[in-house]
Design a protein around this motif. Structure first.
Motif, short mmCIF file in Angstrom:
data_model
loop_
_atom_site.label_atom_id
_atom_site.label_comp_id
_atom_site.label_asym_id
_atom_site.label_seq_id
_atom_site.Cartn_x
_atom_site.Cartn_y
_atom_site.Cartn_z
N ILE A 216 0.84 -1.20 0.00
CA ILE A 216 0.00 0.00 0.00
C ILE A 216 0.88 1.25 0.00
CG2 ILE A 216 -1.69 1.33 1.32
CD1 ILE A 216 -2.85 -1.14 0.09
N THR A 217 0.58 2.17 -0.91
CA THR A 217 1.22 3.49 -0.91
C THR A 217 0.14 4.52 -0.59
OG1 THR A 217 2.89 2.87 -2.55
CG2 THR A 217 2.43 5.22 -2.28
N VAL A 218 0.39 5.33 0.43
CA VAL A 218 -0.57 6.36 0.83
C VAL A 218 0.01 7.73 0.50
CG1 VAL A 218 -1.89 7.35 2.73
CG2 VAL A 218 -1.43 4.89 2.69
N MET A 219 -0.68 8.48 -0.36
CA MET A 219 -0.23 9.82 -0.74
C MET A 219 -0.85 10.82 0.24
SD MET A 219 1.52 8.87 -3.38
CE MET A 219 1.96 10.45 -4.12
N TRP A 220 -0.03 11.32 1.16
CA TRP A 220 -0.54 12.28 2.14
C TRP A 220 -0.55 13.66 1.50
CZ3 TRP A 220 -2.96 10.70 6.25
CH2 TRP A 220 -2.71 9.40 6.71
N GLU A 221 -1.74 14.18 1.27
CA GLU A 221 -1.88 15.44 0.55
C GLU A 221 -3.11 16.18 1.03
OE1 GLU A 221 -2.32 14.42 -3.58
OE2 GLU A 221 -3.52 12.67 -3.09
N GLY A 222 -3.16 17.47 0.71
CA GLY A 222 -4.29 18.29 1.11
C GLY A 222 -3.96 19.16 2.29
N GLU B 29 1.94 -6.22 3.42
CA GLU B 29 3.32 -6.58 3.72
C GLU B 29 4.20 -5.33 3.81
OE1 GLU B 29 6.77 -8.81 1.19
OE2 GLU B 29 4.91 -9.93 1.51
N SER B 30 3.91 -4.34 2.97
CA SER B 30 4.67 -3.10 3.00
C SER B 30 3.73 -1.90 2.97
CB SER B 30 5.65 -3.03 1.83
OG SER B 30 4.98 -2.88 0.59
N LEU B 31 4.11 -0.86 3.71
CA LEU B 31 3.37 0.40 3.74
C LEU B 31 4.33 1.51 3.33
CD1 LEU B 31 1.65 0.09 7.25
CD2 LEU B 31 0.70 -0.61 5.04
N THR B 32 3.93 2.31 2.34
CA THR B 32 4.73 3.45 1.93
C THR B 32 3.91 4.71 2.16
OG1 THR B 32 5.95 2.20 0.26
CG2 THR B 32 5.92 4.60 0.02
N MET B 33 4.46 5.63 2.96
CA MET B 33 3.81 6.90 3.25
C MET B 33 4.53 8.00 2.47
SD MET B 33 1.44 5.94 5.24
CE MET B 33 1.03 4.47 6.16
N ASP B 34 3.86 8.56 1.48
CA ASP B 34 4.47 9.54 0.59
C ASP B 34 4.05 10.94 1.00
OD1 ASP B 34 5.04 11.24 -1.70
OD2 ASP B 34 5.37 9.39 -2.83
N PHE B 35 5.03 11.75 1.43
CA PHE B 35 4.77 13.10 1.92
C PHE B 35 5.26 14.17 0.93
CE2 PHE B 35 5.09 10.40 5.66
CZ PHE B 35 4.02 10.82 6.44
N GLN B 36 5.31 13.86 -0.34
CA GLN B 36 5.87 14.80 -1.31
C GLN B 36 4.94 15.98 -1.60
OE1 GLN B 36 8.39 13.08 -4.68
NE2 GLN B 36 7.03 11.36 -4.19
N THR C 232 8.00 2.50 4.61
CA THR C 232 8.83 3.46 3.89
C THR C 232 8.17 4.83 3.94
OG1 THR C 232 9.58 1.73 2.36
CG2 THR C 232 9.92 4.02 1.67
N THR C 233 8.96 5.88 4.14
CA THR C 233 8.45 7.24 4.01
C THR C 233 9.21 7.94 2.90
OG1 THR C 233 9.99 8.22 5.64
CG2 THR C 233 7.90 7.34 6.47
N VAL C 234 8.52 8.82 2.18
CA VAL C 234 9.10 9.51 1.02
C VAL C 234 8.90 11.01 1.20
CG1 VAL C 234 9.11 9.70 -1.49
CG2 VAL C 234 8.50 7.52 -0.41
N HIS C 235 9.97 11.78 0.97
CA HIS C 235 9.94 13.23 1.19
C HIS C 235 10.67 13.95 0.06
CE1 HIS C 235 9.00 12.15 5.44
NE2 HIS C 235 9.86 11.18 5.19
#
Length: 214
Positions: free
Chosen positions: A80-86, A117-124, A151-154
């Motif tokens: 799962i990739t979660v796009m944190w936005e707004g 199995e994997s969580l990706t939190m995308d804060f771009q 995983t976190t992404v910035h």
């Protein structure tokens, strides 16, 4: 020449898919996994099908669909990739230029059983609030030990990146490793461990306090 009976393509398709689903996680910045680009034409369509089945990217636009997803489909997802936005303040949506309501996964569904199995939190993208902590914990707990990678992404090393990294370091009890994305200035941090460790860490509530130090 004798055929190599130990090659993956000689296995029954059901077994191959069980192997693929652990190797086809979407990479940070939504890059395709290396296996999908391997050029194995014999298995390419099969790999594409498994990739689409086990990955899901949650955005503001499709979050309602994700919350209503049937349980049998939800249980197929592995990555799962979660796009944190707004905007961090829902009240600002529609009142400020470009302001939109923040991603909101506050739903009982996030606490139901899953096989992630994997969580990706995308804060771009611009976002606010601290719901990413409680949602991450809920998704881990819902997996009951299935989550082994976060995983976190910035975009860059800023205050939010520092806060998120330190919060997860505290929550999981160890420092994440930096993941380098070739040709990109984007920063990613990865925490990998056993499912039981992440489950116990998420249940403990560590990381909900203001992080101090590294």
């Amino acid at each position: 020449m004798q055929k190599n009976t130990n090659s993956v393509q000689d296995l029954p398709r059901e077994l191959r898919e069980q192997i693929w689903e652990h190797q086809l996680d979407l990479q940070p910045t939504l890059l395709p996994p290396a296996l999908l680009l391997s050029g194995n034409h014999f298995l390419q369509e099969e790999l594409n099908q498994v990739f689409r089945k086990v990955n899901y990217v949650v955005t503001i636009q499709n979050q309602a669909v994700f919350r209503r997803m049937p349980m049998d489909r939800l249980m197929e997802l592995r990555h799962i990739t979660v796009m944190w936005e707004g905007s961090g303040n829902p009240a600002l949506a529609g009142t400020m230029s470009g302001a939109v309501a923040p991603l909101n996964l506050d739903s009982a569904m996030t606490k139901l059983k899953n096989n992630f199995e994997s969580l990706t939190m995308d804060f771009q993208r611009p976002n606010g609030g601290l719901k990413w902590r409680s949602i991450t914990q809920a998704l881990i707990v819902g997996g009951q030990g299935s989550v082994i990678k976060i995983t976190t992404v910035h975009n860059c090393p800023d205050l939010q990146e520092d806060f998120v990294r330190k919060s997860f370091n505290r929550m999981f009890g160890f420092a994440g490793r930096q993941y380098n994305i070739p040709g990109s200035a984007v920063i990613a941090w990865v925490w990998e461990g056993t499912g039981q460790h992440f489950l116990q860490s998420a249940r403990s509530g560590r990381g909900n306090e203001l992080p101090i130090g590294g």
